[in-house]
Design a protein around this motif. Sequence first.
Motif, PDB file in Angstrom:
ATOM      1  N   LYS A  44       0.893  -1.148  -0.010  1.00  0.00           N
ATOM      2  CA  LYS A  44      -0.051  -0.100  -0.025  1.00  0.00           C
ATOM      3  C   LYS A  44       1.036   1.083   0.097  1.00  0.00           C
ATOM      4  CE  LYS A  44      -3.519  -2.517   2.264  1.00  0.00           C
ATOM      5  NZ  LYS A  44      -4.189  -2.768   3.728  1.00  0.00           N
ATOM      6  N   ASP A  45       1.047   1.962  -1.223  1.00  0.00           N
ATOM      7  CA  ASP A  45       1.886   2.765  -1.209  1.00  0.00           C
ATOM      8  C   ASP A  45       1.197   4.450  -1.548  1.00  0.00           C
ATOM      9  OD1 ASP A  45       1.399   2.106  -3.932  1.00  0.00           O
ATOM     10  OD2 ASP A  45       3.318   2.204  -4.608  1.00  0.00           O
ATOM     11  N   LYS A  46      -0.210   4.336  -1.856  1.00  0.00           N
ATOM     12  CA  LYS A  46      -0.733   5.501  -1.968  1.00  0.00           C
ATOM     13  C   LYS A  46      -2.145   5.749  -1.036  1.00  0.00           C
ATOM     14  CE  LYS A  46       1.176   6.490  -5.929  1.00  0.00           C
ATOM     15  NZ  LYS A  46       2.160   7.463  -6.149  1.00  0.00           N
ATOM     16  N   ARG A  47      -2.235   6.782  -0.755  1.00  0.00           N
ATOM     17  CA  ARG A  47      -3.298   7.391   0.403  1.00  0.00           C
ATOM     18  C   ARG A  47      -4.514   7.834  -0.505  1.00  0.00           C
ATOM     19  NH1 ARG A  47      -3.809   8.087   5.742  1.00  0.00           N
ATOM     20  NH2 ARG A  47      -1.827   7.095   5.994  1.00  0.00           N
ATOM     21  N   ILE A  48      -5.559   7.875  -0.230  1.00  0.00           N
ATOM     22  CA  ILE A  48      -6.858   8.484  -0.994  1.00  0.00           C
ATOM     23  C   ILE A  48      -7.677   8.846   0.265  1.00  0.00           C
ATOM     24  CG2 ILE A  48      -6.662   7.414  -3.202  1.00  0.00           C
ATOM     25  CD1 ILE A  48      -9.170   5.645  -2.336  1.00  0.00           C
ATOM     26  N   ASN A  49      -8.534   9.734   0.064  1.00  0.00           N
ATOM     27  CA  ASN A  49      -9.620  10.125   0.861  1.00  0.00           C
ATOM     28  C   ASN A  49     -11.021  10.206  -0.046  1.00  0.00           C
ATOM     29  OD1 ASN A  49      -8.116  10.594   3.238  1.00  0.00           O
ATOM     30  ND2 ASN A  49      -7.266  12.792   2.150  1.00  0.00           N
ATOM     31  N   ILE A  50     -12.003   9.663   0.607  1.00  0.00           N
ATOM     32  CA  ILE A  50     -13.277   9.474  -0.013  1.00  0.00           C
ATOM     33  C   ILE A  50     -14.386   9.905   1.103  1.00  0.00           C
ATOM     34  CG2 ILE A  50     -12.585   7.834  -1.656  1.00  0.00           C
ATOM     35  CD1 ILE A  50     -13.950   5.605   0.106  1.00  0.00           C
ATOM     36  N   ARG A  51     -15.448  10.396   0.381  1.00  0.00           N
ATOM     37  CA  ARG A  51     -16.664  10.873   1.349  1.00  0.00           C
ATOM     38  C   ARG A  51     -17.631   9.757   1.178  1.00  0.00           C
ATOM     39  NH1 ARG A  51     -16.111  15.613   3.988  1.00  0.00           N
ATOM     40  NH2 ARG A  51     -18.368  15.874   3.947  1.00  0.00           N
ATOM     41  N   LEU A  52     -18.025   9.309   2.132  1.00  0.00           N
ATOM     42  CA  LEU A  52     -19.413   8.500   2.152  1.00  0.00           C
ATOM     43  C   LEU A  52     -20.492   8.865   3.097  1.00  0.00           C
ATOM     44  CD1 LEU A  52     -17.233   5.048   2.978  1.00  0.00           C
ATOM     45  CD2 LEU A  52     -18.181   5.773   0.748  1.00  0.00           C
ATOM     46  N   SER A  53     -21.814   8.326   2.774  1.00  0.00           N
ATOM     47  CA  SER A  53     -22.985   8.490   3.483  1.00  0.00           C
ATOM     48  C   SER A  53     -22.490   8.034   4.873  1.00  0.00           C
ATOM     49  CB  SER A  53     -24.157   8.408   2.771  1.00  0.00           C
ATOM     50  OG  SER A  53     -24.189   6.872   2.618  1.00  0.00           O
ATOM     51  N   SER A  54     -23.372   8.456   5.824  1.00  0.00           N
ATOM     52  CA  SER A  54     -23.215   7.704   7.110  1.00  0.00           C
ATOM     53  C   SER A  54     -23.877   6.234   6.909  1.00  0.00           C
ATOM     54  CB  SER A  54     -23.880   8.428   8.093  1.00  0.00           C
ATOM     55  OG  SER A  54     -23.098   9.608   8.524  1.00  0.00           O
ATOM     56  N   PRO A  55     -24.998   6.335   6.299  1.00  0.00           N
ATOM     57  CA  PRO A  55     -25.568   4.819   6.108  1.00  0.00           C
ATOM     58  C   PRO A  55     -24.785   3.732   5.165  1.00  0.00           C
ATOM     59  CG  PRO A  55     -27.230   6.388   5.533  1.00  0.00           C
ATOM     60  CD  PRO A  55     -25.947   7.067   5.670  1.00  0.00           C
TER      61      PRO A  55
END
Length: 106
Positions: A44-55
């Motif tokens: 794992k050499d890359k980092r990402i950020n994502i937004r998800l709904s709480s449900p």
Amino acid sequence: MMKKLDTYEEDILTAFEKGELKSISPSKENLAKFKAAASATFTKDKRINIRLSSPDLMDIQARALEEGIPYQTFIASVLHKYASGRLIEKPSSLISRPKRRTGQHG
């Protein structure tokens, strides 16, 4: 609840129960190849950020709990399987929430 075995699986189980199967060790060459493939798969050499709904996040966390792994590891595993064409959806044993209706105004 166990699923019913198919003919191939029944043959393997029968051979195992009769002691007809033998464990073999991979050659040093194959072992090195397997280790390299596993290492490349899980590096794992890359980092990402994502937004998800709480449900959705709650559902993902519940599925990860079913699998007995942390939810971030579960997400990485699902993405890896999808990217490699090996994703096979299996129904959850949890009660799923109602599907959201999209594109409809009432």
